[in-house]
Design an enzyme around this catalytic site. Structure first.
Site, PDB file in Angstrom:
ATOM      1  N   ASP A 336       1.019  -1.565  -0.263  1.00  0.00           N
ATOM      2  CA  ASP A 336      -0.182   0.106  -0.324  1.00  0.00           C
ATOM      3  C   ASP A 336       0.972   1.236   0.033  1.00  0.00           C
ATOM      4  O   ASP A 336       1.903   0.949  -0.125  1.00  0.00           O
ATOM      5  CB  ASP A 336      -0.609   0.280   1.606  1.00  0.00           C
ATOM      6  N   ASP A 639      -5.147  -3.709   4.654  1.00  0.00           N
ATOM      7  CA  ASP A 639      -5.608  -3.207   5.796  1.00  0.00           C
ATOM      8  C   ASP A 639      -6.826  -3.557   6.270  1.00  0.00           C
ATOM      9  O   ASP A 639      -7.283  -3.539   7.258  1.00  0.00           O
ATOM     10  CB  ASP A 639      -5.131  -1.653   6.420  1.00  0.00           C
ATOM     11  N   ASP A 643      -9.272  -6.458   2.227  1.00  0.00           N
ATOM     12  CA  ASP A 643      -8.343  -6.216   1.732  1.00  0.00           C
ATOM     13  C   ASP A 643      -7.989  -8.364   2.180  1.00  0.00           C
ATOM     14  O   ASP A 643      -7.156  -8.838   1.781  1.00  0.00           O
ATOM     15  CB  ASP A 643      -7.065  -6.119   2.049  1.00  0.00           C
TER      16      ASP A 643
HETATM   17  P1  ATP Z   1      -3.558   3.753   0.415  1.00  0.00           P
HETATM   18  O1  ATP Z   1      -4.186   2.280  -0.930  1.00  0.00           O
HETATM   19  O2  ATP Z   1      -2.569   3.501  -0.608  1.00  0.00           O
HETATM   20  O3  ATP Z   1      -3.483   2.972   1.598  1.00  0.00           O
HETATM   21  P2  ATP Z   1      -5.214   5.419  -0.425  1.00  0.00           P
HETATM   22  O4  ATP Z   1      -5.719   5.551   1.637  1.00  0.00           O
HETATM   23  O5  ATP Z   1      -5.350   6.219  -0.818  1.00  0.00           O
HETATM   24  O6  ATP Z   1      -4.483   4.464  -1.100  1.00  0.00           O
HETATM   25  P3  ATP Z   1      -7.979   4.369  -0.113  1.00  0.00           P
HETATM   26  O7  ATP Z   1      -8.343   4.379   1.365  1.00  0.00           O
HETATM   27  O8  ATP Z   1      -8.911   3.110  -0.679  1.00  0.00           O
HETATM   28  O9  ATP Z   1      -6.071   4.025  -0.683  1.00  0.00           O
HETATM   29  O10 ATP Z   1      -8.609   5.616  -0.925  1.00  0.00           O
HETATM   30  C1  ATP Z   1      -9.120   5.765  -1.835  1.00  0.00           C
HETATM   31  C2  ATP Z   1      -9.236   7.328  -2.093  1.00  0.00           C
HETATM   32  O11 ATP Z   1     -10.688   6.945  -1.540  1.00  0.00           O
HETATM   33  C3  ATP Z   1      -8.871   8.105  -1.888  1.00  0.00           C
HETATM   34  O12 ATP Z   1      -7.569   8.353  -2.875  1.00  0.00           O
HETATM   35  C4  ATP Z   1      -9.394   8.897  -1.344  1.00  0.00           C
HETATM   36  O13 ATP Z   1      -9.924  10.072  -2.622  1.00  0.00           O
HETATM   37  C5  ATP Z   1     -11.326   8.865  -1.409  1.00  0.00           C
HETATM   38  N1  ATP Z   1     -10.988   8.878   0.488  1.00  0.00           N
HETATM   39  C6  ATP Z   1      -9.702   8.158   1.318  1.00  0.00           C
HETATM   40  N2  ATP Z   1      -9.969   8.486   2.423  1.00  0.00           N
HETATM   41  C7  ATP Z   1     -11.694   9.271   2.433  1.00  0.00           C
HETATM   42  C8  ATP Z   1     -12.374   9.666   3.381  1.00  0.00           C
HETATM   43  N3  ATP Z   1     -12.104   9.171   4.902  1.00  0.00           N
HETATM   44  N4  ATP Z   1     -13.340  10.479   2.782  1.00  0.00           N
HETATM   45  C9  ATP Z   1     -13.897  10.329   1.656  1.00  0.00           C
HETATM   46  N5  ATP Z   1     -13.358   9.931   0.827  1.00  0.00           N
HETATM   47  C10 ATP Z   1     -12.172   9.424   1.047  1.00  0.00           C
END
Ligand code: ATP
Length: 908
Positions: A336, A639, A643
């Site tokens: 990630d 996480d 997953d």
């Molecule tokens: P990784 O997979 O590397 O941990 P990540 O945290 O960007 O990356 P996700 O958590 O799937 O992956 O988030 C995907 C997208 O969703 C983010 O890029 C953001 O645009 C949006 N996002 C993440 N968290 C929130 C939230 N709490 N509320 C609204 N949108 C969110």
């Protein structure tokens, strides 16, 4: 428990009570219990845990050390030897067995302690509301009446009466055996509903499969349903891995071969060499004891346990022991981005609305800083879209900031924490959340990538706040907030703004809003997914971790490909990948491209690309499958609850210890206590070191056993006088196995472990190279022992003196061989090579002291028929040890050259 119930509704079961009755019943307000009340109840009810299974008693553990075929053979030999009246021989055999058992017992105890300590590092946590704010506490500290928040992936920490739910589905297999998740909601159910139908309850130990909710704790510890079903938890994992089992089988086969060989030697000695049956028997017992690697299984277990402990010290907590081995052969790590490769310390840097771009100043989560444009502070109140965007950022948000000492920390999601800090810089106070209360929400989920909340003002008017991935929100909006009024949405202009922010490595989030009819207290996906008005974008920075950059470099040098799999935008992912030094950072594959490719295309993309953006958990699973079909051994991080399938499927599933859900941790082989990529690299390093040490333990043990046996067999076959007596062989085994053999289990990683390519997954432990070395070294031992024996006899020394010299020569050769084995491919003639480690030096000191006793102490001379060795002979013995290093080092050199000539790595 009854003591905390007011009694009003105590005659009805919780699942049949209305929500307010349940809250009243536990004297819990909507803000949860006060801390002092929680402390009082904890004292009254005890910790929220089930009694652990009783550990094996020390005596049983000690006895278990003898439960091993190799030991049975030795015990039988001791019994027969004693029956024949050879008390000393029998005593020494018993000595070997007991020392072995004591060493195994002590070390295994330490290993089990280490595993226990590791298990406690994985103690579950719970989110509670106490006296207002949301806190994370150890699940053990929950008390009846606590308000617990549930999210997808959580393990329910206690029995809860639900007071709120949103699409909540819980998998109750742990309790009912039913693996299909059931829907849960606060609506009371009939008092006589069976367990499986009590949908107003969430039971301890079950798993939140989707949605979110909150509930009041009605039962903890043994008072929970699961506590009633099984009063005990905790299965004791056996200290073993496939490799160790393989070695166990090998040891058993070896014993059979040894017994067969010993019988043949016995027959030959009696029939062809006219030995008396009793003498021949004693010799053959010596032979068997010399040949049986009785210490090997214990030492290998110790090496494994030490590896697990070292990994834990580097924040990599091994949940399943075989992972230690697999880590050594990992050739791809899929990781990630957020929090693993980056610091997950988010800060809002930029805001874009129709009024233009703004910069946000300030450091970390401290809510101090300004919003600036063209180098000047601006007042958000004079820019309506900006003020409204800040309000949505605060409302559509579950995080809170807390001051701890001089610093500020986030309770909840770091990105949301950054948004709170930003909103406060824009002049808003967290109390705004009370004035505009939330009546419904759609929590964030990586599947649909947005979060939405419904709020009401004093006048009763309602509005939605939505935040999420920009592409997603642009598709849900049709208007944008202008300075005066709403305007039609200019999608292309916004896309360009998103690209520009993302290209700088910023994570971009869009915010939107929509008015709702005054009477609506709840809303659906359909409400949120259309007719929104876009407020603007925020850009957040989350810099790469310095140590991750170094760790990526280490992995690449070690022949391990690092692939980044992120939910973030492709441009952001590419920029961060570039900063991290990933190989193929420019070409990002997006989740959409992974949706319907043909099998060969999918495999090609999985192999070639190193950056995967806008992926969802299903993509992770497909990538794992594609890469495994290509024959890679891969580690995958994760996480979220979704997953779990990818983590289970990966060769080494790695869950995040901090931001990971219980579901992910339980599916994983390993958990990172600090969520840090560098810890994965450290674990790989230790994994390789463990495997090396297992090989070294074998490479040292088998030739010393083999050498001693060959000496006896050669003497009998060729009709020489035995160069050492059976009881002397037993002595050598007893003193060296407990000292030198174990030292190797403590070896630190060789300096070049991370400069070799990964071990082939199918490579057998007893590789061709290892077998060759065992034979080669055994022969060298025979030459050294016989050489010294005949040289002594030739000089007219009595047989006893010659034998004493031989015993000392063998022990000295074992010591020098130990130094050679410590480096498998490199020369041992280096500073560290000669200085050894503390374990090695202690072992050598112990053996040397014992050999002096053996040679010069009168009682030993009487017991073992030894004679003092002259200083000159002592010197010669040490020289034989030094001389042994010459062929051993030459062999390594030739191996290295051959490897180079063949154009391979330096592993011949
Ligand atoms: P990784 O997979 O590397 O941990 P990540 O945290 O960007 O990356 P996700 O958590 O799937 O992956 O988030 C995907 C997208 O969703 C983010 O890029 C953001 O645009 C949006 N996002 C993440 N968290 C929130 C939230 N709490 N509320 C609204 N949108 C969110």
């Amino acid at each position: 428990m009854e003591s905390d119930r007011t009694g009003a509704a105590a005659d009805r079961p919780w699942h049949a009570l209305a929500v307010d009755e349940a809250l009243r019943d536990f004297v819990t307000g909507r803000d949860g219990l006060e801390d002092s009340e929680a402390v009082r109840r904890l004292a009254a009810h005890g910790p929220n845990r089930l009694p652990a299974a009783k550990p094996r008693s020390a005596f049983r553990r000690f006895l278990a050390q003898f439960d091993n075929l190799l030991i049975y053979v030795l015990l039988a030999a001791a019994a027969i030897t004693l029956a024949l009246g050879h008390v000393i021989d029998a005593g020494v055999i018993l000595g070997v067995v007991i020392i072995n058992a004591v060493v195994g017992f002590v070390q295994e105890g330490r290993a089990e302690q280490a595993l226990d300590a590791i298990r406690s590092m994985l103690a579950p946590q719970a989110s509670v509301v106490r006296g207002g704010p949301r806190l994370t506490v150890a699940a053990e500290e929950l008390v009846p009446g606590d308000l617990v928040l549930l999210e997808a992936g959580d393990r329910v920490p206690a029995d809860l009466r639900l007071i709120r739910s949103r699409n909540l589905r819980i998998e109750e297999a742990a309790l009912t055996g039913e693996s299909v998740p059931v829907e849960k909601a606060p609506v009371p159910v009939a008092a006589d509903a069976p367990l499986g139908d009590r949908s107003s309850m969430a039971f301890s130990g079950t798993l939140v499969a989707a949605g979110s909710g909150a509930g009041v704790v009605v039962g903890t510890g043994t008072a929970t349903e699961i506590g009633r079903v099984s009063a005990l938890v905790g299965t004791v994992e056996k200290l073993t891995t496939p490799l160790l089992r393989q070695m166990d089988t090998f040891a058993r086969r070896l014993t059979a071969v040894i017994l067969g060989g010993a019988a043949a030697v016995f027959a030959f000695a009696v029939l062809a060499r006219d030995y008396a049956a009793e003498d021949a028997f004693l010799t053959v017992v010596g032979l068997a004891v010399a040949a049986i690697p009785e210490g090997l299984p214990a030492v290998m277990t110790i090496a494994l346990a030490i590896g697990v402990r070292r990994m834990a010290a580097r924040n990599a907590i091994v949940r399943r022991l075989p992972a230690v081995e697999t880590l050594g052969s990992v050739s791809v790590i899929c990781t990630d981005k957020t929090g693993t490769l980056t610091r997950n310390e988010m800060t809002v840097r930029a805001v874009v609305t129709t009024a233009g771009s703004f910069a946000v100043t300030g450091v970390g989560y401290e809510p101090r800083g300004a919003i600036r444009r063209d180098e000047e502070d601006v007042d958000p109140a004079t820019h309506p879209p900006l003020a409204e965007l800040a309000r949505a950022a605060l409302l559509c948000n579950d995080a809170a900031l807390r001051q701890v000492g001089d610093g500020w920390v986030v309770e909840g999601d770091p990105m949301e924490g950054a948004l709170v800090a930003f909103a406060r810089k824009a002049g808003l106070e967290p109390e705004l959340r009370r004035h505009l209360p939330r009546t419904d929400e759609i929590p964030f989920d990586a599947q649909y990538r947005f979060m939405a909340t419904l709020h009401h003002g004093h006048d009763g008017g309602g509005f939605l706040c939505v935040k999420g991935a920009p592409e997603r929100l642009l598709a849900m909006c049709d208007r944008q907030r202008g300075a005066a009024d709403d305007e039609p949405l200019d999608r292309d202009a916004w896309r360009a703004r998103v690209e520009a922010l993302a290209a700088e490595g910023q994570r971009v989030l869009a915010l939107a809003t929509k008015p709702m009819p005054a009477g609506r207290r709840d809303f659906t996906f359909a409400d949120a997914e259309g007719g929104l008005t876009l407020l603007g974008l925020v850009g957040l920075i989350d810099p790469p971790r310095e140590e991750a950059i170094a760790a990526v470099r280490d992995c690449q040098a070690a022949g391990i490909r690092v692939k980044m799999i992120t939910g973030d935008h492709a441009a952001t992912a590419r920029t961060i990948a570039g900063q991290l030094g990933l190989e193929n950072a420019r070409d990002a594959v997006t989740g959409r491209e992974l949706d319907n490719p043909s099998e060969p295309e999918l495999r090609r993309a999985a192999r070639a690309a190193d950056v995967f953006a806008r992926t969802s958990p299903e993509h992770k699973l497909r990538l794992v499958q594609a890469l495994q079909a290509e024959g890679t051994v891969l580690a995958m991080t994760g996480d979220g609850v979704n997953d779990a399938p990818a983590l289970k499927r990966a060769d080494v599933g790695i869950a995040m210890g901090r931001k990971g859900t219980e579901a992910a941790k339980e599916a994983a082989e390993m958990v990172l206590a600090d969520d840090n990529f560098a810890s994965i690299a450290a674990a790989v390093r230790e994994g390789r070191a463990v495997y090396d040490n297992l090989k070294k333990v074998i490479a040292w043990t088998l030739p010393t056993n083999g050498g001693e046996s060959l000496i006896i067999i050669a003497a009998i076959l060729l009709g020489f006088t035995l160069p050492l007596t059976p009881v002397q062989i037993l002595w050598i085994n007893m003193v060296t196995a407990a000292t030198l053999g174990i030292a190797l289990a403590f070896e630190p990683p060789e300096p070049d472990v991370m400069r070799r390519p990964p071990r082939a997954a199918r490579e057998p432990l007893l590789s061709g190279l290892l077998v060759w070395r065992i034979v080669f070294t055994s022969v060298l031992f025979v030459i050294g022992a016989f050489g010294m024996f005949f040289w002594a006899l030739q000089r007219g020394l009595p047989l006893e003196a010659a034998r004493t010299i031989v015993v000392n020569t063998i022990v000295v050769m074992e010591i020098f061989y130990l130094f050679s084995v410590r480096y498998q491919y490199r020369t041992s003639f280096t500073r560290e090579g000669v200085l050894g480690t503390r374990a090695v030096l202690l072992a050598v000191a112990a053996v040397t002291a014992l050999q002096f006793l053996f040679t010069y102490a009168p009682v030993m001379q009487a017991l073992f028929e030894t004679r003092p060795v002259a200083f000159r002979d002592g010197l010669a013995i040490v020289l034989v040890g030094v001389a042994l290093l010459v062929p051993l080092e030459l062999e390594k050199l030739v191996g290295r050259c051959l490897g180079r000539l063949r154009g391979h790595d330096h592993r011949a």
